[in-house]
Design a protein around this motif. Structure first.
Motif, PDB file in Angstrom:
ATOM      1  N   TYR A  70      -3.541  -5.049 -11.436  1.00  0.00           N
ATOM      2  CA  TYR A  70      -4.337  -3.838 -11.340  1.00  0.00           C
ATOM      3  C   TYR A  70      -4.123  -3.274  -9.940  1.00  0.00           C
ATOM      4  O   TYR A  70      -3.283  -3.775  -9.179  1.00  0.00           O
ATOM      5  CB  TYR A  70      -5.823  -4.119 -11.604  1.00  0.00           C
ATOM      6  N   TRP A  71      -4.815  -2.213  -9.613  1.00  0.00           N
ATOM      7  CA  TRP A  71      -4.658  -1.623  -8.290  1.00  0.00           C
ATOM      8  C   TRP A  71      -5.998  -1.045  -7.835  1.00  0.00           C
ATOM      9  O   TRP A  71      -6.917  -0.881  -8.628  1.00  0.00           O
ATOM     10  CB  TRP A  71      -3.567  -0.557  -8.279  1.00  0.00           C
ATOM     11  N   ARG A  72      -6.077  -0.764  -6.544  1.00  0.00           N
ATOM     12  CA  ARG A  72      -7.298  -0.214  -5.953  1.00  0.00           C
ATOM     13  C   ARG A  72      -7.005   1.150  -5.342  1.00  0.00           C
ATOM     14  O   ARG A  72      -5.916   1.382  -4.821  1.00  0.00           O
ATOM     15  CB  ARG A  72      -7.844  -1.155  -4.881  1.00  0.00           C
ATOM     16  N   GLY A 122     -11.269   1.083  -1.851  1.00  0.00           N
ATOM     17  CA  GLY A 122     -10.896  -0.060  -2.678  1.00  0.00           C
ATOM     18  C   GLY A 122     -11.490  -0.090  -4.060  1.00  0.00           C
ATOM     19  O   GLY A 122     -11.784  -1.173  -4.578  1.00  0.00           O
ATOM     20  N   ALA A 123     -11.656   1.064  -4.697  1.00  0.00           N
ATOM     21  CA  ALA A 123     -12.186   1.075  -6.064  1.00  0.00           C
ATOM     22  C   ALA A 123     -11.151   0.478  -7.020  1.00  0.00           C
ATOM     23  O   ALA A 123     -10.021   0.966  -7.084  1.00  0.00           O
ATOM     24  CB  ALA A 123     -12.529   2.498  -6.489  1.00  0.00           C
ATOM     25  N   PRO A 124     -11.484  -0.586  -7.787  1.00  0.00           N
ATOM     26  CA  PRO A 124     -10.497  -1.205  -8.683  1.00  0.00           C
ATOM     27  C   PRO A 124     -10.236  -0.347  -9.917  1.00  0.00           C
ATOM     28  O   PRO A 124     -11.165   0.218 -10.493  1.00  0.00           O
ATOM     29  CB  PRO A 124     -11.158  -2.535  -9.058  1.00  0.00           C
ATOM     30  N   VAL A 125      -8.978  -0.258 -10.312  1.00  0.00           N
ATOM     31  CA  VAL A 125      -8.582   0.498 -11.501  1.00  0.00           C
ATOM     32  C   VAL A 125      -7.910  -0.472 -12.473  1.00  0.00           C
ATOM     33  O   VAL A 125      -6.849  -1.009 -12.169  1.00  0.00           O
ATOM     34  CB  VAL A 125      -7.616   1.654 -11.148  1.00  0.00           C
ATOM     35  N   PRO A 126      -8.502  -0.709 -13.653  1.00  0.00           N
ATOM     36  CA  PRO A 126      -7.970  -1.723 -14.566  1.00  0.00           C
ATOM     37  C   PRO A 126      -6.980  -1.198 -15.590  1.00  0.00           C
ATOM     38  O   PRO A 126      -6.441  -1.970 -16.376  1.00  0.00           O
ATOM     39  CB  PRO A 126      -9.236  -2.219 -15.274  1.00  0.00           C
ATOM     40  N   SER A 140      -8.485   4.147  -2.688  1.00  0.00           N
ATOM     41  CA  SER A 140      -9.407   4.569  -1.637  1.00  0.00           C
ATOM     42  C   SER A 140      -9.366   6.081  -1.512  1.00  0.00           C
ATOM     43  O   SER A 140      -8.288   6.687  -1.532  1.00  0.00           O
ATOM     44  CB  SER A 140      -9.034   3.926  -0.291  1.00  0.00           C
ATOM     45  N   HIS A 162       0.151  -6.260 -16.785  1.00  0.00           N
ATOM     46  CA  HIS A 162      -1.072  -6.716 -17.430  1.00  0.00           C
ATOM     47  C   HIS A 162      -0.770  -7.915 -18.310  1.00  0.00           C
ATOM     48  O   HIS A 162       0.169  -7.904 -19.103  1.00  0.00           O
ATOM     49  CB  HIS A 162      -1.676  -5.589 -18.271  1.00  0.00           C
ATOM     50  N   ALA A 174      -2.460  -4.863  -6.611  1.00  0.00           N
ATOM     51  CA  ALA A 174      -2.939  -6.233  -6.760  1.00  0.00           C
ATOM     52  C   ALA A 174      -2.048  -6.924  -7.785  1.00  0.00           C
ATOM     53  O   ALA A 174      -0.909  -6.508  -8.002  1.00  0.00           O
ATOM     54  CB  ALA A 174      -4.406  -6.244  -7.180  1.00  0.00           C
ATOM     55  N   THR A 228       0.838  -1.198   0.000  1.00  0.00           N
ATOM     56  CA  THR A 228       0.000   0.000   0.000  1.00  0.00           C
ATOM     57  C   THR A 228       0.870   1.244   0.000  1.00  0.00           C
ATOM     58  O   THR A 228       2.035   1.213   0.420  1.00  0.00           O
ATOM     59  CB  THR A 228      -0.924   0.034   1.232  1.00  0.00           C
TER      60      THR A 228
END
Length: 277
Positions: free
Chosen positions: A68-70, A100-104, A72, A128, A65, A34
């Motif tokens: 991808y990443w999240r 924790g909003a996922p960002v692709p 907040s 990716h 992740a 984080t």
């Protein structure tokens, strides 16, 4: 393995008159790592510091992740925007208090409301994965077991891939060719593509840096290159890409047709918008 890379906001250049611009400062994160972002405080520093009085001291957090990443958003009032830097205006909004909003996106810019426009920083997800061994129409080839992924996941629709292809083109067409295009040559070669009409030298250098230090992990040194080292970086990049067939003759149609006495009409699309170019 580093799966997410944060490009920290630029700091003022040192030395008389600003000096040579510093190379981007990178913060590398592995799965589960984080990093808080915000204005910070002397007793509570944050890894991603945004020097803007309108930004909260602890404005939010990103979590890495696998590919991808999240994000907040710790603000109670401000919505943050995450832009896809390889898309045509594609973006996601992260509402106040969202966790924790996922960002692709592979290339992202995080925008926070600031006193003079926006405060921002960039986040890359270079790991990716793309399936290997697809058939016509993009469907996976028949078989059983886990799919095979490339250790160097390159997106042929991206601008960085087009830059790499333009650098490798002379040796793809003539293996004995010793000439690796310069940055200005790459700008001119890609300018015929619809999305690259305003491509700049700095944008090309940015993509070369991304390929060597982040995407292909050829260099870990973020120091400022000395005279003559930029050409060596291009040589190293081309040799590596050709050795492992990361670009091949079948990719050459992605480049604009070579100009003849009568310029060709139209052109292919250059992967949407991108940073700096």
């Amino acid at each position: 393995m580093d799966t997410v890379v944060v490009q920290l906001p630029e700091e003022p250049s040192a030395g008389p008159g600003g000096g040579r611009p510093a190379r981007p400062r990178l913060l590398r994160l592995g799965p589960g790592d984080t990093a808080d972002f915000g204005r910070g405080a002397p007793d509570v520093p944050v890894p991603v510091a945004l020097d803007d009085p309108a930004v909260s001291r602890r404005a939010g957090q990103i979590v890495a992740a696998e590919d991808y990443w999240r994000l907040s958003n710790f603000s109670r009032t401000s919505t943050y925007v995450v832009e896809n830097l390889e898309g045509a205006g594609e973006h996601v909004k992260v509402a106040p208090g969202r966790v924790g909003a996922p960002v692709p996106f592979e290339f992202s810019r995080v925008l926070l409301p600031g006193t003079d426009g926006e405060a921002s920083f960039k986040v890359f997800a270079p790991e990716h994965a793309y399936l290997d061994g697809t058939v016509a129409g993009g469907a996976a080839a028949p078989g059983t077991g886990e799919p095979t992924t490339s250790p160097f996941a390159l997106d042929p629709t991206s601008k960085y891939f087009l830059v790499l292809l333009a650098l490798c083109e002379p040796r793809l067409r003539q293996a004995s060719s010793a000439a690796v295009p310069g940055v200005g040559d790459v700008v001119e070669r890609l300018r015929g593509l619809d999305g690259c009409a305003e491509l700049t030298r700095s944008a090309v250098n940015y993509h070369i840096d991304y390929l060597t230090s982040v995407k292909l992990r050829l260099r870990e040194d973020d120091s400022v290159p000395g005279p003559g080292q930029l050409g060596g970086k291009r040589e190293e990049l081309v040799a590596f890409a050709l050795r492992f067939d990361l670009v091949r003759e079948e990719h050459l149609p992605l480049l604009p047709k070579r100009r003849s006495t009568v310029p060709a009409q139209g052109g292919r699309t250059c992967g949407g918008t991108a940073h700096g170019g």
